[in-house]
Scaffold this active site. Structure first.
Site, PDB file in Angstrom:
ATOM      1  N   ASN A  87       5.195   8.841  40.638  1.00  0.00           N
ATOM      2  CA  ASN A  87       4.138   9.550  39.898  1.00  0.00           C
ATOM      3  C   ASN A  87       2.732   9.168  40.325  1.00  0.00           C
ATOM      4  O   ASN A  87       1.772   9.726  39.836  1.00  0.00           O
ATOM      5  CB  ASN A  87       4.303   9.318  38.382  1.00  0.00           C
ATOM      6  CG  ASN A  87       4.185   7.843  38.009  1.00  0.00           C
ATOM      7  OD1 ASN A  87       4.421   6.975  38.853  1.00  0.00           O
ATOM      8  ND2 ASN A  87       3.812   7.578  36.785  1.00  0.00           N
ATOM      9  N   TYR A 118      12.947   4.469  37.159  1.00  0.00           N
ATOM     10  CA  TYR A 118      11.592   4.492  36.625  1.00  0.00           C
ATOM     11  C   TYR A 118      11.237   5.942  36.310  1.00  0.00           C
ATOM     12  O   TYR A 118      11.306   6.813  37.176  1.00  0.00           O
ATOM     13  CB  TYR A 118      10.569   3.912  37.624  1.00  0.00           C
ATOM     14  CG  TYR A 118       9.159   4.133  37.119  1.00  0.00           C
ATOM     15  CD1 TYR A 118       8.727   3.490  35.966  1.00  0.00           C
ATOM     16  CD2 TYR A 118       8.295   5.041  37.742  1.00  0.00           C
ATOM     17  CE1 TYR A 118       7.469   3.721  35.443  1.00  0.00           C
ATOM     18  CE2 TYR A 118       7.037   5.283  37.218  1.00  0.00           C
ATOM     19  CZ  TYR A 118       6.628   4.623  36.068  1.00  0.00           C
ATOM     20  OH  TYR A 118       5.392   4.868  35.540  1.00  0.00           O
ATOM     21  N   ARG A 138     -11.452 -29.393  12.970  1.00  0.00           N
ATOM     22  CA  ARG A 138     -10.111 -29.887  13.284  1.00  0.00           C
ATOM     23  C   ARG A 138      -9.239 -28.854  14.009  1.00  0.00           C
ATOM     24  O   ARG A 138      -8.171 -29.178  14.512  1.00  0.00           O
ATOM     25  CB  ARG A 138      -9.422 -30.359  11.979  1.00  0.00           C
ATOM     26  CG  ARG A 138      -9.999 -31.660  11.452  1.00  0.00           C
ATOM     27  CD  ARG A 138      -9.561 -31.938  10.013  1.00  0.00           C
ATOM     28  NE  ARG A 138     -10.326 -31.141   9.044  1.00  0.00           N
ATOM     29  CZ  ARG A 138     -10.141 -31.190   7.715  1.00  0.00           C
ATOM     30  NH1 ARG A 138      -9.215 -31.973   7.215  1.00  0.00           N
ATOM     31  NH2 ARG A 138     -10.889 -30.450   6.907  1.00  0.00           N
TER      32      ARG A 138
HETATM   33  C1  UD1 Z   1     -11.984 -28.421  -0.072  1.00  0.00           C
HETATM   34  C2  UD1 Z   1     -12.205 -29.040  -1.473  1.00  0.00           C
HETATM   35  C3  UD1 Z   1     -10.977 -29.864  -1.854  1.00  0.00           C
HETATM   36  C4  UD1 Z   1      -9.737 -28.982  -1.815  1.00  0.00           C
HETATM   37  C5  UD1 Z   1      -9.588 -28.298  -0.456  1.00  0.00           C
HETATM   38  C6  UD1 Z   1      -8.497 -27.273  -0.538  1.00  0.00           C
HETATM   39  C7  UD1 Z   1     -14.595 -29.469  -1.669  1.00  0.00           C
HETATM   40  C8  UD1 Z   1     -15.653 -30.510  -1.661  1.00  0.00           C
HETATM   41  N1  UD1 Z   1     -13.351 -29.894  -1.437  1.00  0.00           N
HETATM   42  O1  UD1 Z   1     -11.857 -29.500   0.843  1.00  0.00           O
HETATM   43  O2  UD1 Z   1     -11.144 -30.411  -3.165  1.00  0.00           O
HETATM   44  O3  UD1 Z   1      -8.579 -29.801  -2.097  1.00  0.00           O
HETATM   45  O4  UD1 Z   1     -10.802 -27.618  -0.099  1.00  0.00           O
HETATM   46  O5  UD1 Z   1      -8.205 -26.759   0.719  1.00  0.00           O
HETATM   47  O6  UD1 Z   1     -14.892 -28.332  -1.897  1.00  0.00           O
HETATM   48  N2  UD1 Z   1     -17.356 -24.205   3.962  1.00  0.00           N
HETATM   49  C9  UD1 Z   1     -18.537 -23.521   3.979  1.00  0.00           C
HETATM   50  N3  UD1 Z   1     -19.693 -24.207   4.074  1.00  0.00           N
HETATM   51  C10 UD1 Z   1     -19.731 -25.560   4.121  1.00  0.00           C
HETATM   52  C11 UD1 Z   1     -18.515 -26.266   4.095  1.00  0.00           C
HETATM   53  C12 UD1 Z   1     -17.337 -25.567   4.004  1.00  0.00           C
HETATM   54  O7  UD1 Z   1     -18.553 -22.290   3.926  1.00  0.00           O
HETATM   55  O8  UD1 Z   1     -20.839 -26.109   4.191  1.00  0.00           O
HETATM   56  C13 UD1 Z   1     -16.096 -23.429   3.869  1.00  0.00           C
HETATM   57  C14 UD1 Z   1     -15.167 -23.640   5.048  1.00  0.00           C
HETATM   58  O9  UD1 Z   1     -15.407 -22.659   6.038  1.00  0.00           O
HETATM   59  C15 UD1 Z   1     -13.781 -23.471   4.418  1.00  0.00           C
HETATM   60  C16 UD1 Z   1     -13.988 -23.887   2.970  1.00  0.00           C
HETATM   61  O10 UD1 Z   1     -15.378 -23.886   2.751  1.00  0.00           O
HETATM   62  O11 UD1 Z   1     -13.348 -22.135   4.441  1.00  0.00           O
HETATM   63  C17 UD1 Z   1     -13.419 -25.264   2.674  1.00  0.00           C
HETATM   64  O12 UD1 Z   1     -14.045 -26.199   3.523  1.00  0.00           O
HETATM   65  P1  UD1 Z   1     -13.265 -27.457   4.099  1.00  0.00           P
HETATM   66  O13 UD1 Z   1     -14.219 -28.263   4.876  1.00  0.00           O
HETATM   67  O14 UD1 Z   1     -12.015 -27.035   4.753  1.00  0.00           O
HETATM   68  O15 UD1 Z   1     -12.947 -28.229   2.716  1.00  0.00           O
HETATM   69  P2  UD1 Z   1     -11.857 -29.336   2.476  1.00  0.00           P
HETATM   70  O16 UD1 Z   1     -12.315 -30.632   3.046  1.00  0.00           O
HETATM   71  O17 UD1 Z   1     -10.533 -28.841   2.931  1.00  0.00           O
HETATM   72 CA    CA Z   2      -9.824 -26.992   3.957  1.00  0.00          CA
END
Ligand code: UD1
Ligand code: CA
Length: 448
Positions: A382, A362, A14
């Site tokens: 300069n 300058y 996003r």
């Molecule tokens: C997640 C939580 C949600 C919470 C929200 C808070 C889950 C299933 N959901 O949702 O309950 O309200 O965060 O912000 O955990 N990432 C990985 N590997 C992956 C997927 C994600 O490392 O396979 C990392 C992303 O880089 C990020 C973090 O995990 O830093 C959260 O991932 P994101 O996809 O933003 O989760 P949300 O949908 O926001």
């Molecule tokens: Ca998130």
């Protein structure tokens, strides 16, 4: 014992960016660095960052943090899958594991400390940071039995209409008993709308899971798009400015002022509207900066005024005034009681105390001693097209308006340079130098 694992493998679709989400900057530091710094009050035994999408870039960006170990998640199959990847690195680990989303840069160290304390004093299997959001859209909803005991977490997209009314959200910040978590991780399913392994599902397999509300719900804000990134910047700025005002700094129209976290200010500094302070800048008491000024990586002494000016990588001593409309481009040292005025540009120069460069000049690669007076429009030439050369002007010297000092050149003490001169040779102390053609007058030139 406390270890931390930061989820930073996701792409952050996003954000619509080539850069991995966690490397986006907010107020000069990346999201993932901010998350690491939110652990600053904890004594950590291990720090793990889970990388995946453009993992090399993330590694590179954190290479100065020698304590950080990296674990790779080659395919991003969900937050639960990401945490499964740390199991081999924590084989023999006994203690608690903090898990932090890499996209939550507003978390304060005090909050994390309280989360860990709550977790440990209650002997929980898991404790998660929650918040009641005015607009919980997009977040996982936390459902509790009774007080703060969590029964399950349902992602926004998996919630029915009634469940969506719940405004208590999961911040993506957890403290787990590692042994219990390691036992629950293999049980995760992909039984959800995204067909991913959700970390939040472990709540169904653990006992006891407690919710801990953040004092300020804004701390839990996750960054998923550019609007949230800019909102995070505003929240950080408000925090920084409030702290400085509490410490005795006056700000006129603070909404128009921006200050990096790395800046240091003394009490009784006054910041006028549209002032921006960046990098390793320090400003001492009694100084008034702005309106309309940018100061970056510079040290400003007591009772200095800077108005409508740009000061980069420079040092300004006590009681000096800069501007309006001056530009110190870098490596400038201004002594005490100096005046650098309208439309003056300076670079790599040392200016002695009580020296005035008041208008339209300058000054580059130059050393000006004390009590020098530079006339309007004086230029140090300069650059010969290939190399830079230096100019020295000794104490008490005055240059006339519109003089050009062609470097390398040294002008002695108490010299007067006549207006409009082009000085190409060194000048001895106490001399008057006139380096322009004598005025010629031809009478009766005009004829009817
Ligand atoms: C997640 C939580 C949600 C919470 C929200 C808070 C889950 C299933 N959901 O949702 O309950 O309200 O965060 O912000 O955990 N990432 C990985 N590997 C992956 C997927 C994600 O490392 O396979 C990392 C992303 O880089 C990020 C973090 O995990 O830093 C959260 O991932 P994101 O996809 O933003 O989760 P949300 O949908 O926001
Ligand atoms: Ca998130």
């Amino acid at each position: 014992m406390v270890a931390v694992a930061i989820l930073a493998a996701g792409r952050g679709t996003r954000m619509k960016s080539d850069l991995p989400k966690v490397l986006h900057l907010v107020a000069g530091r990346s999201l993932v660095e901010r998350v690491l710094d939110s652990c600053s009050l904890l004594d950590l035994d291990k720090q793990i960052v889970i990388i995946g999408y453009q993992g090399e870039k993330v590694k590179q960006a954190l290479s100065h943090r020698h304590e950080v170990k990296f674990v790779e998640q080659t395919e991003q199959l969900g937050t639960g899958h990401a945490v499964q990847q740390v199991i081999p690195s924590l084989q023999d680990y006994r203690g608690d594991l903090l898990i932090l989303n890499g996209d939550a840069p507003l978390l304060r160290p005090e909050t994390l400390q309280k989360l860990v304390e709550t977790h440990q004093t209650n002997n929980n299997a898991a404790t998660l940071l929650t918040a009641n959001l005015p607009n919980p859209q997009g977040y996982g909803r936390v459902f509790c039995n009774g007080d703060n005991l969590v029964s399950h977490i349902i992602e926004d997209r998996d919630c029915n209409l009634a469940q969506k009314q719940n405004r208590r959200v999961n911040a993506g910040i957890y403290c787990f008993n590692w042994e219990k978590l390691a036992g629950a991780l293999p049980q995760l399913s992909t039984n959800n709308d995204q067909k991913e392994y959700y970390l939040t599902e472990v709540v169904d397999y653990l006992d006891r899971v407690m919710a801990f509300d953040a004092e300020d719900y804004r701390e839990t804000n996750g960054i998923n798009d550019r609007q949230q990134l800019s909102a995070a910047y505003d929240i950080l700025q408000a925090r920084i400015k409030d702290n400085w005002m509490k410490a005795g700094v006056t700000m006129v129209n603070p909404d128009s002022i921006t200050i990096d976290e790395t800046v240091e200010l003394e009490p009784d500094v006054i910041l006028e509207p549209q002032t921006h302070l960046r990098g390793n800048t320090k400003i001492a008491t009694g100084s008034r900066i702005g309106p309309g000024s940018l100061i970056e990586d510079s040290i400003i002494g007591n009772n200095v005024t800077v108005a409508y000016s740009v000061v980069l990588g420079s040092r300004v001593s006590h009681n000096t005034t800069v501007g309006p409309y001056a530009h110190l481009r870098g490596d400038v040292v201004l002594g005490e009681g100096c005046r650098v005025g309208n439309f003056v540009e300076m670079k790599k120069s040392n200016i002695g105390s009580n020296t005035k460069v008041a208008h339209l000049s300058y000054i580059g690669n130059a050393t000006l001693e004390e009590n020098v007076n530079i006339g309007a429009g004086t230029i140090t030439a300069n650059y010969d097209g290939k190399n830079k050369h230096s100019t020295t002007i000794k104490e008490g010297t005055k240059t006339g308006s519109n003089s050009v000092l062609v470097a390398p050149v040294t002008i002695g003490k108490n010299v007067t340079v006549a207006a409009g001169s082009v000085v190409t040779q060194d000048v001895k102390d106490n001399a008057l130098v006139v380096a322009r053609s004598r005025q010629k007058e031809i009478s009766d030139w005009h004829q009817d």
